[in-house]
Design an enzyme around this catalytic site. Structure first.
Site, short mmCIF file in Angstrom:
data_model
loop_
_atom_site.label_atom_id
_atom_site.label_comp_id
_atom_site.label_asym_id
_atom_site.label_seq_id
_atom_site.Cartn_x
_atom_site.Cartn_y
_atom_site.Cartn_z
N TYR A 141 0.80 -1.22 0.00
CA TYR A 141 0.00 0.00 0.00
C TYR A 141 0.84 1.28 0.00
O TYR A 141 0.30 2.36 -0.18
CB TYR A 141 -0.91 0.03 1.23
CG TYR A 141 -1.90 -1.10 1.27
CD1 TYR A 141 -2.83 -1.29 0.25
CD2 TYR A 141 -1.91 -1.99 2.34
CE1 TYR A 141 -3.73 -2.34 0.30
CE2 TYR A 141 -2.81 -3.04 2.39
CZ TYR A 141 -3.72 -3.21 1.37
OH TYR A 141 -4.61 -4.25 1.41
N THR A 142 2.13 1.18 0.25
CA THR A 142 2.96 2.38 0.36
C THR A 142 3.94 2.46 -0.81
O THR A 142 4.24 1.48 -1.48
CB THR A 142 3.75 2.36 1.68
OG1 THR A 142 4.59 1.20 1.72
CG2 THR A 142 2.81 2.34 2.88
#
Length: 749
Positions: A141-142
């Site tokens: 997600y990053t």
């Protein structure tokens, strides 16, 4: 008949055991020393050298592998990529698993706020260093890339500035160190626990570190604290600076200092807002401890406390009850919660594979020497490349003399393999130059092209001369490093986040309200046992109990809130409060002061004094016959320091201490059996604790002062025999009738 000694068995013996199922198995016996050497030591060394302890570039291997992977992925200038992609690529260098690699990235990321100068430019939720429960998002997600400062970390890494080694499976190369152009070992905070040792390095401000490095290069004896006053933490807060503490840390690389939170008071809302906490604390730990104090009834001024941390940063809100004093409340919370915490320093760094605990000056020395080597290797690399180019251009210059001849040689050569040898013979050039000439495109075989290329010869010769002059001059090499540091200061300005508050400027902490005040009688024995007894208990039983061989030394009246000064034989004074001692009875031994006050091993109590309001005076008598008259205000401090060093002169052992109110007559005694009587008015008071005092008794070489007492406490009858009008004096030998019971016991001691 003596039993025959069995033959010597081999060191590793095999035993045959039968297990529960009847099967026979061989068990190999091995001495424990061999097990430690062959199995445990390699593991311990691997953890120390290859995992937990940072090196002179300021990185652990896990940091270095991650950042180098990102550098090779082009993330220094390119756009961000998924963190999962970076983690996967890093596993080619770091086989410890994706979770460990991602945790390393999180700590280096800007979003985590764990470093003053983060190396990873992050996007997404990377958690917060000041929060225990705010966890980071998964790597899918990053996104991340390298921060701009990494251009100084990897500068000229492709110019042989550092050594490269094989990765774990030998499939690729990785740098042994990163050629950081600034002392990152001091800029980046690092914590590591190895086997039998650990490392704890606090972070410093980038600008201040670079300025200090510049000053050190110019003058190795420079004053470090002028440009590097204290560490700097990304979480802010305030460092409480105590005299000598930071200098000791800078000198030895060990020590600790206190960091406290920053807060503000909203008078309109009657709310305290805490917006910065110590680097070692978390918001949840603070909340838990405050809630515990409120529940226990130790803090009554708080009506509610909330964690209002948001995207704007940390904020802990404390609602106060009406009439509560915010200053007193915060002083109490600083003392009882992680809102004020200590940071322990242990500057343990790997130097050439060997762990060493070093002070800041020694670290700068090692970094400067290492950086000089990097710059030398870079310049040598540039010189080599320029010399290679110059060599080719010199061969091209010879072709310029007769281009037609070169063309004719190539055209008239039958075999391709003979072109280079024929050019070498025709123009007197070597094989490398001939290869270069032979590879020139047909369109470039013109006078203009060759003249442009050979015109570079003079500039190359000048550059080579300048670079070689720099290589041969330590001062010029140092100037190169200084210019790079000055450029970093200009391009990457870094404001200080952590404030500095001097301990002497802080108000003294108020007494806790719950401490009850009542009269007590204090008894201290010769071996250092203290009893605090109430008048009611004394009326019930006044006969004091002591250990065998021990006895009374001093007793006095005080109150439960009184402060005590405990003088020891190591030139130290310990400050304590009677409220910290439980009420006792005459039938108990009391509290052992060396243990209660955590004195040094073998340290002995000499005297215990109630200083009151510190307006009185004391007389210190030394074995060399001198006495010092000091004002108690010399021992008064604005902070709650528990231990005062250099409390009195160390030139001679301390014999006894007498408190002074009004002027009075004292009797002093020597081991020779002599005594003098003098007035305390003959001694001038001093304000310096280190004063050696003035002579009172003149001593023969083998004798010393044995004690002193107020005259009315002695049994001396012939006063005129021993009374003196000036000091020092030899005194007179004691007569038998002047040896009272009290005096006799004193001399025996």
């Amino acid at each position: 008949m003596a039993r025959k000694k069995p033959a010597q068995e081999p060191e590793n013996r095999k035993k045959t055991n039968e297990n529960v199922m009847g099967l026979r198995a061989e068990v190999l016996e091995q001495p424990i020393t061999e097990t430690l050497e062959t199995n445990y030591m390699p593991y311990a060394m691997s953890v120390i050298v290859s995992r937990a302890i940072p090196e002179i570039d300021g990185f652990k291997p896990s940091h270095r592998k991650l950042l180098y992977t990102m550098y090779k992925m082009g993330l220094l200038t390119g756009s961000r990529t998924k963190s999962a992609n970076i983690v996967g690529q890093t596993m080619r260098l770091n086989p410890h698993g994706d979770a460990a690699i991602y945790e390393t990235m999180v700590r280096l990321a800007k979003g985590c706020e764990a470093l003053n100068t983060p190396f990873v430019d992050s996007k997404g939720n990377f958690g917060k260093v000041y929060s225990r429960d705010m966890s980071y998002a998964a790597s899918r997600y990053t996104e991340a890339k390298l921060s701009a400062i990494c251009s100084e970390v990897f500068r000229d890494i492709d110019k042989d500035t550092v050594d490269f080694v094989d990765n774990y499976d030998g499939s690729m190369k990785e740098p042994a160190l990163l050629p950081t152009a600034f002392p990152n070992v001091l800029v980046s905070a690092n914590t590591g626990i190895a086997v039998g040792m650990a490392s704890q390095i606090c972070g410093f401000n980038l600008t201040e570190v670079c300025e200090t490095a510049i000053n050190y290069i110019r003058d190795p004896d420079c004053e470090l604290t002028l440009t590097l006053p204290a560490p700097d933490f990304p979480t802010g807060g305030e460092i409480i600076m105590e005299p000598g503490v930071m200098e000791e840390i800078y000198r030895t690389g060990r020590g600790s200092f206190k960091v406290r939170s920053r807060w503000r008071y909203d008078q309109k809302e009657n709310v305290i807002e805490i917006y910065e906490i110590p680097y070692t604390a978390t918001a949840e730990a603070v909340m838990d401890k405050v809630a515990e104090l409120v529940k226990a009834g130790k803090v009554k001024e708080i009506s509610d406390m909330r964690d209002e941390t948001d995207l704007g940063g940390l904020k802990l809100a404390i609602d106060l009850k009406r009439g509560a004093d915010p200053e007193k409340l915060m002083a109490k919370l600083f003392k009882s919660t992680p809102l004020m915490d200590s940071f322990a320093c242990n500057f343990n760094i790997l130097i050439a594979g060997t762990p060493r605990v070093m002070g800041v000056r020694e670290i700068l020395s090692e970094w400067t020497a290492w950086r000089l080597d990097c710059v030398k290797r870079r310049i040598y690399f540039d010189v080599s490349r320029k010399k290679e180019k110059l060599h080719l251009l010199q061969g091209l210059g010879k072709i310029l003399l007769d281009i037609d001849k070169a063309i004719a040689i190539i055209r008239n050569t039958e075999r391709e393999a003979d072109v280079v040898p024929n050019l070498m013979d025709g123009f007197g050039i070597d094989k490398v130059q001939a290869e270069f000439v032979a590879e020139i495109k047909l369109r470039n075989i013109n006078r203009e092209y060759i003249l442009k290329r050979t015109a570079e010869t003079e500039s190359l010769e000048r550059d080579i001369a300048e670079l070689e002059a720099t290589l041969n001059s330590r001062r010029k090499l140092q100037n190169v490093i200084v210019k790079e540091l000055e450029r970093i200061i200009k391009e990457y300005p870094s404001e200080r986040r952590t404030g500095i508050v001097y301990a002497d400027e802080l108000p003294e902490e108020p007494d806790e309200e719950q401490v009850e005040d009542y009269p007590v009688r204090v008894f201290v024995s010769r071996e250092g046992y203290l009893k605090k007894i109430t008048p009611q208990s004394l009326r019930m039983s006044s006969e004091q109990k002591y250990k065998e061989g021990d006895g009374p030394a001093v007793e006095f009246d005080a109150t439960n809130r009184s402060e005590l000064l405990v003088f020891t034989d190591r030139q130290q004074v310990y400050k304590t409060r009677l409220a910290d001692f439980e009420d006792a009875k005459a039938s108990v031994l009391g509290v052992y002061l060396p243990g209660k006050l955590e004195m040094d091993e073998g340290e002995r109590v000499v005297q215990v004094i109630d200083p009151g309001d510190y307006s009185g005076q004391i007389l210190l008598f030394f074995e060399n016959g001198k006495a010092a008259r000091l004002t108690l205000s010399a021992y008064e401090t604005k902070t709650n320091r528990k231990k005062l060093l250099n409390a009195y002169s160390d030139k001679s052992p301390l014999v006894c201490i007498i408190e002074l109110g009004d002027e009075l007559e004292l009797a002093a005694f020597s081991t020779e059996g002599r005594a003098i009587i003098f007035s305390t008015a003959l001694l001038e008071p001093k304000t310096s604790r280190s004063t050696q005092g003035v002579g009172v008794m003149t001593m023969k070489p083998k004798y010393k002062l044995s004690g002193a007492r107020p005259l009315h406490e002695t049994g001396i009858k012939n006063l005129s025999r021993y009374r003196v009008r000036s000091l020092p004096a030899a005194g007179a030998l004691l007569r038998e009738e002047d040896r009272g019971e009290k005096q006799l016991s004193l001399l025996e001691e």
